[in-house]
Every structure is written in C-alpha cells, then in structure tokens.
Design a protein around this motif. Structure first.
Motif, PDB file in Angstrom:
ATOM      1  N   GLY A   1       0.847  -1.188   0.000  1.00  0.00           N
ATOM      2  CA  GLY A   1       0.000   0.000   0.000  1.00  0.00           C
ATOM      3  C   GLY A   1       0.875   1.227   0.000  1.00  0.00           C
ATOM      4  N   LEU A   2       0.761   2.051  -1.040  1.00  0.00           N
ATOM      5  CA  LEU A   2       1.675   3.180  -1.207  1.00  0.00           C
ATOM      6  C   LEU A   2       1.013   4.520  -0.939  1.00  0.00           C
ATOM      7  CD1 LEU A   2       3.615   1.987  -4.395  1.00  0.00           C
ATOM      8  CD2 LEU A   2       4.102   1.563  -1.971  1.00  0.00           C
ATOM      9  N   GLY A   3      -0.185   4.510  -0.334  1.00  0.00           N
ATOM     10  CA  GLY A   3      -0.823   5.740   0.080  1.00  0.00           C
ATOM     11  C   GLY A   3      -0.442   6.100   1.496  1.00  0.00           C
ATOM     12  N   ASP A   4      -1.328   6.884   2.153  1.00  0.00           N
ATOM     13  CA  ASP A   4      -0.961   7.338   3.501  1.00  0.00           C
ATOM     14  C   ASP A   4      -1.909   6.812   4.576  1.00  0.00           C
ATOM     15  OD1 ASP A   4      -3.233   8.786   2.990  1.00  0.00           O
ATOM     16  OD2 ASP A   4      -2.309  10.762   3.197  1.00  0.00           O
ATOM     17  N   THR A   5      -2.700   5.770   4.262  1.00  0.00           N
ATOM     18  CA  THR A   5      -3.659   5.280   5.252  1.00  0.00           C
ATOM     19  C   THR A   5      -3.395   3.845   5.702  1.00  0.00           C
ATOM     20  OG1 THR A   5      -5.137   4.645   3.448  1.00  0.00           O
ATOM     21  CG2 THR A   5      -5.491   6.803   4.442  1.00  0.00           C
ATOM     22  N   GLY A   6      -2.400   3.185   5.149  1.00  0.00           N
ATOM     23  CA  GLY A   6      -2.007   1.875   5.643  1.00  0.00           C
ATOM     24  C   GLY A   6      -2.835   0.733   5.084  1.00  0.00           C
ATOM     25  N   GLY A   7      -2.460  -0.461   5.526  1.00  0.00           N
ATOM     26  CA  GLY A   7      -3.135  -1.668   5.053  1.00  0.00           C
ATOM     27  C   GLY A   7      -2.495  -2.233   3.814  1.00  0.00           C
ATOM     28  N   GLY A   8      -1.207  -2.500   3.884  1.00  0.00           N
ATOM     29  CA  GLY A   8      -0.540  -3.087   2.734  1.00  0.00           C
ATOM     30  C   GLY A   8      -1.112  -4.427   2.341  1.00  0.00           C
ATOM     31  N   GLY A   9      -1.518  -5.227   3.332  1.00  0.00           N
ATOM     32  CA  GLY A   9      -2.147  -6.514   3.053  1.00  0.00           C
ATOM     33  C   GLY A   9      -3.637  -6.395   2.860  1.00  0.00           C
ATOM     34  N   ILE A  10      -4.330  -5.863   3.885  1.00  0.00           N
ATOM     35  CA  ILE A  10      -5.792  -5.785   3.887  1.00  0.00           C
ATOM     36  C   ILE A  10      -6.231  -4.458   4.483  1.00  0.00           C
ATOM     37  CG2 ILE A  10      -7.914  -6.766   4.856  1.00  0.00           C
ATOM     38  CD1 ILE A  10      -6.495  -9.472   4.938  1.00  0.00           C
ATOM     39  N   SER A  11      -7.244  -3.842   3.852  1.00  0.00           N
ATOM     40  CA  SER A  11      -7.945  -2.711   4.440  1.00  0.00           C
ATOM     41  C   SER A  11      -9.410  -3.082   4.565  1.00  0.00           C
ATOM     42  CB  SER A  11      -7.793  -1.458   3.569  1.00  0.00           C
ATOM     43  OG  SER A  11      -8.590  -0.396   4.074  1.00  0.00           O
ATOM     44  N   ASN A  12      -9.930  -3.124   5.797  1.00  0.00           N
ATOM     45  CA  ASN A  12     -11.314  -3.520   6.053  1.00  0.00           C
ATOM     46  C   ASN A  12     -12.120  -2.293   6.431  1.00  0.00           C
ATOM     47  OD1 ASN A  12     -13.397  -5.513   6.359  1.00  0.00           O
ATOM     48  ND2 ASN A  12     -13.204  -5.265   8.582  1.00  0.00           N
ATOM     49  N   GLY A  13     -13.149  -1.972   5.617  1.00  0.00           N
ATOM     50  CA  GLY A  13     -13.892  -0.732   5.777  1.00  0.00           C
ATOM     51  C   GLY A  13     -14.828  -0.701   6.958  1.00  0.00           C
ATOM     52  N   THR A  14     -15.369   0.475   7.212  1.00  0.00           N
ATOM     53  CA  THR A  14     -16.149   0.750   8.418  1.00  0.00           C
ATOM     54  C   THR A  14     -17.350  -0.174   8.583  1.00  0.00           C
ATOM     55  OG1 THR A  14     -15.495   3.067   8.280  1.00  0.00           O
ATOM     56  CG2 THR A  14     -17.394   2.541   9.675  1.00  0.00           C
ATOM     57  N   ALA A  15     -18.096  -0.429   7.491  1.00  0.00           N
ATOM     58  CA  ALA A  15     -19.311  -1.236   7.580  1.00  0.00           C
ATOM     59  C   ALA A  15     -19.085  -2.685   7.167  1.00  0.00           C
ATOM     60  CB  ALA A  15     -20.410  -0.612   6.714  1.00  0.00           C
ATOM     61  N   SER A  16     -17.828  -3.066   7.033  1.00  0.00           N
ATOM     62  CA  SER A  16     -17.489  -4.393   6.508  1.00  0.00           C
ATOM     63  C   SER A  16     -17.114  -5.369   7.617  1.00  0.00           C
ATOM     64  CB  SER A  16     -16.336  -4.287   5.510  1.00  0.00           C
ATOM     65  OG  SER A  16     -16.700  -3.487   4.409  1.00  0.00           O
ATOM     66  N   THR A  17     -17.383  -6.653   7.343  1.00  0.00           N
ATOM     67  CA  THR A  17     -17.052  -7.720   8.275  1.00  0.00           C
ATOM     68  C   THR A  17     -16.188  -8.741   7.564  1.00  0.00           C
ATOM     69  OG1 THR A  17     -19.134  -7.437   9.487  1.00  0.00           O
ATOM     70  CG2 THR A  17     -17.981  -9.543   9.747  1.00  0.00           C
ATOM     71  N   MET A  18     -15.039  -9.050   8.139  1.00  0.00           N
ATOM     72  CA  MET A  18     -14.139 -10.047   7.583  1.00  0.00           C
ATOM     73  C   MET A  18     -13.846 -11.132   8.607  1.00  0.00           C
ATOM     74  SD  MET A  18     -11.270  -8.124   5.253  1.00  0.00           S
ATOM     75  CE  MET A  18     -10.643  -9.720   4.683  1.00  0.00           C
ATOM     76  N   THR A  19     -13.738 -12.382   8.105  1.00  0.00           N
ATOM     77  CA  THR A  19     -13.300 -13.501   8.929  1.00  0.00           C
ATOM     78  C   THR A  19     -12.180 -14.209   8.188  1.00  0.00           C
ATOM     79  OG1 THR A  19     -15.520 -13.805   9.855  1.00  0.00           O
ATOM     80  CG2 THR A  19     -13.981 -15.653  10.038  1.00  0.00           C
ATOM     81  N   LEU A  20     -11.052 -14.417   8.857  1.00  0.00           N
ATOM     82  CA  LEU A  20      -9.912 -15.126   8.286  1.00  0.00           C
ATOM     83  C   LEU A  20      -9.680 -16.391   9.093  1.00  0.00           C
ATOM     84  CD1 LEU A  20      -9.486 -11.969   7.620  1.00  0.00           C
ATOM     85  CD2 LEU A  20      -7.108 -12.617   7.198  1.00  0.00           C
ATOM     86  N   ARG A  21      -9.778 -17.554   8.405  1.00  0.00           N
ATOM     87  CA  ARG A  21      -9.560 -18.833   9.074  1.00  0.00           C
ATOM     88  C   ARG A  21      -8.422 -19.584   8.412  1.00  0.00           C
ATOM     89  NH1 ARG A  21     -15.247 -19.599   8.030  1.00  0.00           N
ATOM     90  NH2 ARG A  21     -16.514 -18.884   9.794  1.00  0.00           N
ATOM     91  N   ASN A  22      -7.504 -20.094   9.217  1.00  0.00           N
ATOM     92  CA  ASN A  22      -6.417 -20.929   8.716  1.00  0.00           C
ATOM     93  C   ASN A  22      -5.708 -20.271   7.531  1.00  0.00           C
ATOM     94  OD1 ASN A  22      -7.119 -23.229  10.483  1.00  0.00           O
ATOM     95  ND2 ASN A  22      -8.953 -23.306   9.206  1.00  0.00           N
ATOM     96  N   SER A  23      -5.540 -18.973   7.636  1.00  0.00           N
ATOM     97  CA  SER A  23      -4.914 -18.176   6.581  1.00  0.00           C
ATOM     98  C   SER A  23      -3.686 -17.479   7.134  1.00  0.00           C
ATOM     99  CB  SER A  23      -5.937 -17.166   6.034  1.00  0.00           C
ATOM    100  OG  SER A  23      -7.045 -17.835   5.448  1.00  0.00           O
ATOM    101  N   SER A  24      -3.069 -16.589   6.357  1.00  0.00           N
ATOM    102  CA  SER A  24      -1.920 -15.836   6.851  1.00  0.00           C
ATOM    103  C   SER A  24      -1.847 -14.490   6.144  1.00  0.00           C
ATOM    104  CB  SER A  24      -0.619 -16.616   6.634  1.00  0.00           C
ATOM    105  OG  SER A  24      -0.392 -16.830   5.252  1.00  0.00           O
ATOM    106  N   VAL A  25      -1.369 -13.499   6.882  1.00  0.00           N
ATOM    107  CA  VAL A  25      -1.144 -12.149   6.343  1.00  0.00           C
ATOM    108  C   VAL A  25       0.281 -11.782   6.733  1.00  0.00           C
ATOM    109  CG1 VAL A  25      -1.938  -9.752   6.298  1.00  0.00           C
ATOM    110  CG2 VAL A  25      -3.588 -11.604   6.665  1.00  0.00           C
TER     111      VAL A  25
END
Length: 355
Positions: free
Chosen positions: A288-312
C-alpha cells in the motif's frame, strides 16, 4: 458497487459454417472456417436457431477481427445459448481485435443469452464506457469460461472491467485473466452480479480506480486461484469488495499494489456492507503506497471479515499498518499476521494480532 455498470466478400461462400448433425446432448454443432466472416455468420445463425448451439473453431486458427460487426463489438451480440469451443489440437485458438478501430470482442445481452467459451484466447479488445474491454455480459445473462485466456484488453472511456465486466452470472474455471487495463475500476474482472471463479490466475492487470485484479459487488466465490502482481490506482490492488457477500478459499494473493491516498488494501480492500471470509488463503508481499495503511488488507467501516487458517505476512505500507488496517469488524482464527512493515495491525484492536 456504486460505480459498478478478413476476408473479402469473394470468400463469403466459403465463410459460412458447415452444419453437422446434432450431438448426443441435442446441441446443434457447426464447424467455423478460419475467417472473421465465418465466425460472424456462425454466431448470427446460432442466435436465430432454436435451442443451444455449439460452434467448433478451426484447429490453430487466429480469428482476426479488423472492423466492428456492430457499434462497439467485434462480433454479433450474443442473444441466445451459444458455446464456442476451441480446438485441443496444436496451438490454442485466438479471437482478437486487429487494427486501429476500437471495439470489444464479445457482448452478451438479453434474458436468454448464454455464452460458454472453451479452450481459446480473447485478446486485444478495447471497450467503451459500458466497460468490458474483452467481454461484456449484461444483467440476466450467463457467461462461462473454461480454460480461456483473457489478455491485453482495455476498457476505455471511463469503462470498468478491462478484461471482463459482468452484470449477470459469471463462471470462470481453469483460466487466466492477464495484463488487462481499466480506465475506471476492475482491471481484470469486474462483477456486480454473481461470480464463481476457480483454479484461475488473475495477474498483471491494472486499473485507474479500485480493484486492479478483481472488483466485485453482489456475490463472489473465489477458490484455488491466484491474484498476483495486479495494481489499482486506488483501493484493492488485488481484490476490491464493495457491498459484497464473498468467500475466498485456498487462494494466493501476492505482490499486488494500491497507490492512492485512500484506504489502501494492497492485497484486499473492503467497503460498504461487505461480508468476506478467507479460508486457507495467503495474503503475502502486497503493498500500500498511500498514507492510510493496510498493505495486506484494508477492512472498511461497515465491513465484516473472517480469516480462518490463513496468513497475512510480509506486506508493506508507507504508513502503518503494513498488515491489516481495520475500521470494521474482523475475526482471526488460526491466522498469523506477522512480519508486516511497518506494523501488523491498527487502528482498532484486532484480537490475535500484535504489533
């Protein structure tokens, strides 16, 4: 998603299709001789014929489309149930735009429109503001790709979906979507309907907006695939999900880049009412080359994420965090988030992620 929407006439007698007897599955089959006229004639006849029709391409033929058949499209618009199958012998069949005139390769339109492509390449199309540099599939249609390469197409004039733009039901299996460009969002694949993508590589695509590789709303199932080396000028270099219900399983998301000063998500960015689950998925070495971060993942305000048996891991951002930037709800289950630069997670606390 809100933004989401050759031969001369003297050869005409030889440029028609040779109609064979119906196959065992009751589909009419036609052999298409090696010319753009033959292919256009075959599609026109198939559109007019009752029931499903299969067009068999000439072995090793490259169908060069030198002028549009109709405004914006190199081939007749698909309005019925048509399967186009390339030869398995020798060099894979190619359907391509050739010359200076801009047009996409395929458009699929209408409630009875079904297009299945097998064992061929779609390349060098250039779509208009409706999107779909290679293929545009409208609402209510079905588009299926089996062992197809969609490459080096462009969605111009602010159009989304450099390779494919889908508003209906999209299925992609054992295929490659590569080096396509969108002047809006979705460099490789755009979908605001239903998309099921499996055993497919999406690589080297770029957009001037969100979703360098894939931008999707509606529903998405992404399985056993690779999103690599895609770039978005805004969010979601690999995958941009907005108002999406989706699952990503057994997939590699690597080397993707998001650039602008919005929530970056070099690998994945979510916005809106998105529910996204990652299972046995690797998010590795994205930027991520902007100024707000999240090179791997950016999860928004109204969003829901689940990561199982994964890696970042080993993701980078010019601003913290390099791993996961979370403004919504995120759950980590047996998922390490480590070795990201400059930090792993922020701004809110994510259980199981330590900086």
């Amino acid at each position: 998603m809100n933004k989401l929407g050759l031969l001369a006439s003297t050869a005409a007698a030889l440029a028609t299709t040779v109609v064979a007897t119906p196959a065992a599955d009751a589909q009419a089959q036609s052999i298409v001789l090696c010319s753009q006229t033959a292919l256009r004639t075959a599609i026109t006849q198939a559109n007019a014929a009752p029931g499903p029709n299969t067009l068999l391409l000439a072995p090793g033929c490259t169908y060069n489309l030198t002028a549009p058949d109709n405004p914006g499209n190199g081939l007749p618009v698909i309005t019925s149930d048509i399967t186009i199958t390339g030869s398995l012998l020798g060099t894979q069949n190619v359907i391509r735009r050739q010359g200076a005139t801009d047009f996409r390769i395929f458009e699929v339109t209408g409630p009875n429109a079904r297009l299945t492509l097998n064992n061929l390449t779609v390349r060098d199309g250039k779509g208009d503001s409706n999107g779909g540099g290679g293929i545009l599939a409208g609402a209510g249609t079905r588009l299926t790709l089996n062992s197809v390469e969609v490459t080096r197409n462009i969605a111009a004039a602010t159009g989304p979906g450099g390779g494919i733009m889908n508003y209906g039901t999209l299925t992609v299996r054992n295929s490659t979507v590569s080096y396509n460009i969108a002047t809006a969002f979705a460099g490789g694949i755009g979908s605001s309907g239903s998309a099921n993508i499996s055993n497919t590589t999406v690589t080297g695509n770029s957009s001037r907006d969100e979703g360098g590789g894939i931008a999707a709303s509606g529903t998405l199932t992404l399985t056993n695939s690779r999103l690599t080396e895609n770039g978005g000028r805004w969010q979601g270099g690999g995958l941009y999900a907005s108002d999406l219900t989706g699952t990503v399983t057994d997939t590699l998301i690597r080397g993707n880049t998001a650039v602008a000063n919005v929530p970056d998500g070099g690998g994945i960015a979510t916005q809106g009412a998105t529910t996204l689950t990652l299972e046995r998925t690797t998010v590795f070495a994205n930027r991520g080359l902007g100024d707000t971060g999240g090179g791997g993942i950016s999860n928004g305000t109204a969003s829901t994420m689940t990561l199982r048996n994964s890696s970042v891991t080993n993701n980078y951002s010019t601003s913290a965090p390099g791993g996961i930037s979370n403004s919504g709800a995120i759950t980590l289950q047996a998922t390490p988030v480590v070795d990201n630069v400059p930090t792993n997670c922020s701004p809110s606390v994510i259980a199981g992620c330590a900086n």
